[in-house]
Motif scaffolding. Structure first.
Motif, PDB file in Angstrom:
ATOM      1  N   THR A 163     -53.297   9.199 -75.848  1.00  0.00           N
ATOM      2  CA  THR A 163     -54.451   8.567 -75.226  1.00  0.00           C
ATOM      3  C   THR A 163     -55.634   9.527 -75.257  1.00  0.00           C
ATOM      4  OG1 THR A 163     -53.826   9.352 -73.023  1.00  0.00           O
ATOM      5  CG2 THR A 163     -53.034   7.170 -73.676  1.00  0.00           C
ATOM      6  N   VAL A 164     -56.814   8.949 -75.251  1.00  0.00           N
ATOM      7  CA  VAL A 164     -58.034   9.740 -75.159  1.00  0.00           C
ATOM      8  C   VAL A 164     -58.630   9.493 -73.777  1.00  0.00           C
ATOM      9  CG1 VAL A 164     -60.310  10.206 -76.126  1.00  0.00           C
ATOM     10  CG2 VAL A 164     -58.444   9.516 -77.639  1.00  0.00           C
ATOM     11  N   THR A 165     -58.608  10.484 -72.919  1.00  0.00           N
ATOM     12  CA  THR A 165     -59.096  10.307 -71.554  1.00  0.00           C
ATOM     13  C   THR A 165     -60.533  10.799 -71.441  1.00  0.00           C
ATOM     14  OG1 THR A 165     -58.426  12.491 -70.764  1.00  0.00           O
ATOM     15  CG2 THR A 165     -56.750  10.757 -70.729  1.00  0.00           C
ATOM     16  N   ARG A 166     -61.195  10.312 -70.402  1.00  0.00           N
ATOM     17  CA  ARG A 166     -62.561  10.773 -70.138  1.00  0.00           C
ATOM     18  C   ARG A 166     -62.564  12.281 -69.886  1.00  0.00           C
ATOM     19  NH1 ARG A 166     -67.308   8.467 -68.652  1.00  0.00           N
ATOM     20  NH2 ARG A 166     -66.333   6.415 -68.608  1.00  0.00           N
ATOM     21  N   ASP A 167     -61.515  12.769 -69.214  1.00  0.00           N
ATOM     22  CA  ASP A 167     -61.441  14.204 -68.943  1.00  0.00           C
ATOM     23  C   ASP A 167     -61.431  15.012 -70.230  1.00  0.00           C
ATOM     24  OD1 ASP A 167     -61.436  14.007 -66.186  1.00  0.00           O
ATOM     25  OD2 ASP A 167     -59.259  13.801 -66.077  1.00  0.00           O
ATOM     26  N   GLU A 168     -60.674  14.531 -71.232  1.00  0.00           N
ATOM     27  CA  GLU A 168     -60.593  15.261 -72.486  1.00  0.00           C
ATOM     28  C   GLU A 168     -61.921  15.206 -73.235  1.00  0.00           C
ATOM     29  OE1 GLU A 168     -55.887  14.929 -73.681  1.00  0.00           O
ATOM     30  OE2 GLU A 168     -57.146  13.158 -73.868  1.00  0.00           O
ATOM     31  N   VAL A 169     -62.561  14.056 -73.205  1.00  0.00           N
ATOM     32  CA  VAL A 169     -63.843  13.928 -73.894  1.00  0.00           C
ATOM     33  C   VAL A 169     -64.888  14.825 -73.259  1.00  0.00           C
ATOM     34  CG1 VAL A 169     -65.716  12.340 -74.481  1.00  0.00           C
ATOM     35  CG2 VAL A 169     -63.349  11.586 -74.685  1.00  0.00           C
ATOM     36  N   THR A 170     -64.862  14.924 -71.921  1.00  0.00           N
ATOM     37  CA  THR A 170     -65.866  15.727 -71.221  1.00  0.00           C
ATOM     38  C   THR A 170     -65.442  17.185 -71.042  1.00  0.00           C
ATOM     39  OG1 THR A 170     -64.963  15.106 -69.058  1.00  0.00           O
ATOM     40  CG2 THR A 170     -66.732  13.722 -69.955  1.00  0.00           C
ATOM     41  N   ALA A 171     -64.256  17.531 -71.536  1.00  0.00           N
ATOM     42  CA  ALA A 171     -63.748  18.904 -71.368  1.00  0.00           C
ATOM     43  C   ALA A 171     -64.640  19.933 -72.044  1.00  0.00           C
ATOM     44  CB  ALA A 171     -62.334  19.015 -71.921  1.00  0.00           C
ATOM     45  N   PHE A 172     -65.402  19.498 -73.029  1.00  0.00           N
ATOM     46  CA  PHE A 172     -66.261  20.440 -73.725  1.00  0.00           C
ATOM     47  C   PHE A 172     -67.262  21.086 -72.759  1.00  0.00           C
ATOM     48  CE2 PHE A 172     -64.984  17.305 -76.938  1.00  0.00           C
ATOM     49  CZ  PHE A 172     -64.280  18.150 -77.763  1.00  0.00           C
ATOM     50  N   ARG A 173     -67.535  20.428 -71.646  1.00  0.00           N
ATOM     51  CA  ARG A 173     -68.441  21.027 -70.658  1.00  0.00           C
ATOM     52  C   ARG A 173     -67.814  22.250 -69.994  1.00  0.00           C
ATOM     53  NH1 ARG A 173     -72.918  18.258 -69.365  1.00  0.00           N
ATOM     54  NH2 ARG A 173     -73.129  16.139 -70.135  1.00  0.00           N
ATOM     55  N   ARG A 174     -66.489  22.354 -70.058  1.00  0.00           N
ATOM     56  CA  ARG A 174     -65.835  23.541 -69.537  1.00  0.00           C
ATOM     57  C   ARG A 174     -66.046  24.739 -70.471  1.00  0.00           C
ATOM     58  NH1 ARG A 174     -59.873  22.040 -67.137  1.00  0.00           N
ATOM     59  NH2 ARG A 174     -60.527  20.513 -65.575  1.00  0.00           N
ATOM     60  N   ILE A 175     -66.348  24.449 -71.705  1.00  0.00           N
ATOM     61  CA  ILE A 175     -66.447  25.498 -72.719  1.00  0.00           C
ATOM     62  C   ILE A 175     -67.887  25.722 -73.132  1.00  0.00           C
ATOM     63  CG2 ILE A 175     -65.700  26.188 -75.033  1.00  0.00           C
ATOM     64  CD1 ILE A 175     -63.291  24.285 -74.594  1.00  0.00           C
TER      65      ILE A 175
ATOM     66  N   ASP B 182     -60.008  32.809 -80.415  1.00  0.00           N
ATOM     67  CA  ASP B 182     -60.961  32.198 -79.483  1.00  0.00           C
ATOM     68  C   ASP B 182     -60.965  30.681 -79.628  1.00  0.00           C
ATOM     69  OD1 ASP B 182     -61.810  34.723 -78.585  1.00  0.00           O
ATOM     70  OD2 ASP B 182     -63.261  34.884 -80.215  1.00  0.00           O
ATOM     71  N   ILE B 183     -60.927  30.200 -80.875  1.00  0.00           N
ATOM     72  CA  ILE B 183     -60.926  28.754 -81.113  1.00  0.00           C
ATOM     73  C   ILE B 183     -59.650  28.131 -80.551  1.00  0.00           C
ATOM     74  CG2 ILE B 183     -60.830  26.971 -82.902  1.00  0.00           C
ATOM     75  CD1 ILE B 183     -62.655  28.774 -84.602  1.00  0.00           C
ATOM     76  N   LEU B 184     -58.511  28.783 -80.780  1.00  0.00           N
ATOM     77  CA  LEU B 184     -57.253  28.261 -80.250  1.00  0.00           C
ATOM     78  C   LEU B 184     -57.303  28.186 -78.727  1.00  0.00           C
ATOM     79  CD1 LEU B 184     -54.365  27.318 -80.961  1.00  0.00           C
ATOM     80  CD2 LEU B 184     -53.625  29.684 -80.609  1.00  0.00           C
ATOM     81  N   GLU B 185     -57.859  29.204 -78.076  1.00  0.00           N
ATOM     82  CA  GLU B 185     -57.964  29.185 -76.620  1.00  0.00           C
ATOM     83  C   GLU B 185     -58.861  28.041 -76.156  1.00  0.00           C
ATOM     84  OE1 GLU B 185     -59.075  32.938 -75.009  1.00  0.00           O
ATOM     85  OE2 GLU B 185     -57.142  33.863 -75.454  1.00  0.00           O
ATOM     86  N   ALA B 186     -59.932  27.782 -76.880  1.00  0.00           N
ATOM     87  CA  ALA B 186     -60.807  26.666 -76.525  1.00  0.00           C
ATOM     88  C   ALA B 186     -60.059  25.344 -76.618  1.00  0.00           C
ATOM     89  CB  ALA B 186     -62.034  26.654 -77.438  1.00  0.00           C
ATOM     90  N   LEU B 187     -59.235  25.192 -77.649  1.00  0.00           N
ATOM     91  CA  LEU B 187     -58.469  23.956 -77.816  1.00  0.00           C
ATOM     92  C   LEU B 187     -57.444  23.801 -76.687  1.00  0.00           C
ATOM     93  CD1 LEU B 187     -57.947  24.033 -81.672  1.00  0.00           C
ATOM     94  CD2 LEU B 187     -59.458  22.511 -80.387  1.00  0.00           C
TER      95      LEU B 187
END
Length: 237
Positions: free
Chosen positions: A56-68, A121-126
């Motif tokens: 599933t694609v959740t809103r949390d996952e879509v907006t997670a980029f704001r954490r990074i 760093d990229i792996l940690e972001a993922l």
């Protein structure tokens, strides 16, 4: 000029209808590849692919980029465009991972647990995107394991990254600091200081991590400090 404007320009340079994966080829062929642009597209593209890893694609996952990433006002639509293009692209995530590996590790060397490398760093972001919905799904673990393999990261490196970020994952303080079992306190202190220094924003930026992504290091630094405190307390006992 912001990184998001540069990304938009990179996308605009593509002929209409060409897949987003072509961006990586253009960045790699450029005389001076835009490492920050490459990092950001890598995280957005693989993050978009991974958003479906747990089914599933959740809103949390879509907006997670704001954490990074810290989005300047008016730049959100540029990031959203990259995300949506990646989801629509027919290229599989393994194709993206290989292109990213060639961009940041063109010599194809094996990356070990004690390397300080932009691919780590990229792996940690993922991982942070995977954890945005409050859980860590087996499908996400399989996805990230495969990405790490495509990046050329060894098994111990993957285990260490996971232990630093996933709550409840087996976490050995010596692994977190990249040390062999039985390392003494001075060795641990040296490794801890190097990791703290490596997490400094200036060092991350020099590796290609954009200023917008400096939230990336917060969780890592917390776990590194906890590992040092645990080893120190053990040695003092």
């Amino acid at each position: 000029m912001s990184i998001w404007t540069r990304i938009t320009e990179a996308l605009a340079a593509l002929a209409k209808g060409e897949p987003l994966s072509v961006v990586f080829d253009l960045l790699r062929a450029a005389p001076a590849p835009e490492r920050s642009v490459g990092f950001t597209i890598a995280v957005l593209a693989l993050g978009a692919k991974m958003a479906k890893a747990d089914g599933t694609v959740t809103r949390d996952e879509v907006t997670a980029f704001r954490r990074i990433f810290t989005f300047p006002e008016g730049e959100e639509e540029h990031a959203a465009r990259v995300f949506n293009l990646a989801r629509q692209d027919v290229a599989g995530f393994d194709a993206y991972a290989r292109k990213i590996a060639r961009l940041f590790n063109p010599e194809g060397r094996r990356i070990c647990a004690d390397d300080h490398h932009v691919l780590v760093d990229i792996l940690e972001a993922l991982f942070q995107i995977a954890l945005a919905d409050g859980s860590y799904h087996p499908g996400e673990d399989a996805f990230l394991t495969h990405v790490a393999q495509e990046f050329g990261l060894d098994d111990r490196c993957f285990t260490i990254v996971r232990s630093r970020l996933v709550e409840g994952a087996p976490r050995d303080p010596y692994d977190v600091l990249g040390l062999p079992q039985g390392a003494n306190k001075e060795q641990a202190r040296k490794a801890w200081r190097e990791l703290v220094r490596d997490t400094h924003p200036d060092v991350l930026q020099a590796r290609g991590v954009p200023p917008e992504a400096m939230k990336l290091a917060e969780r890592r630094l917390q776990i590194i400090n906890e590992a040092w405190r645990e080893i120190s307390a053990k040695e003092a006992a």
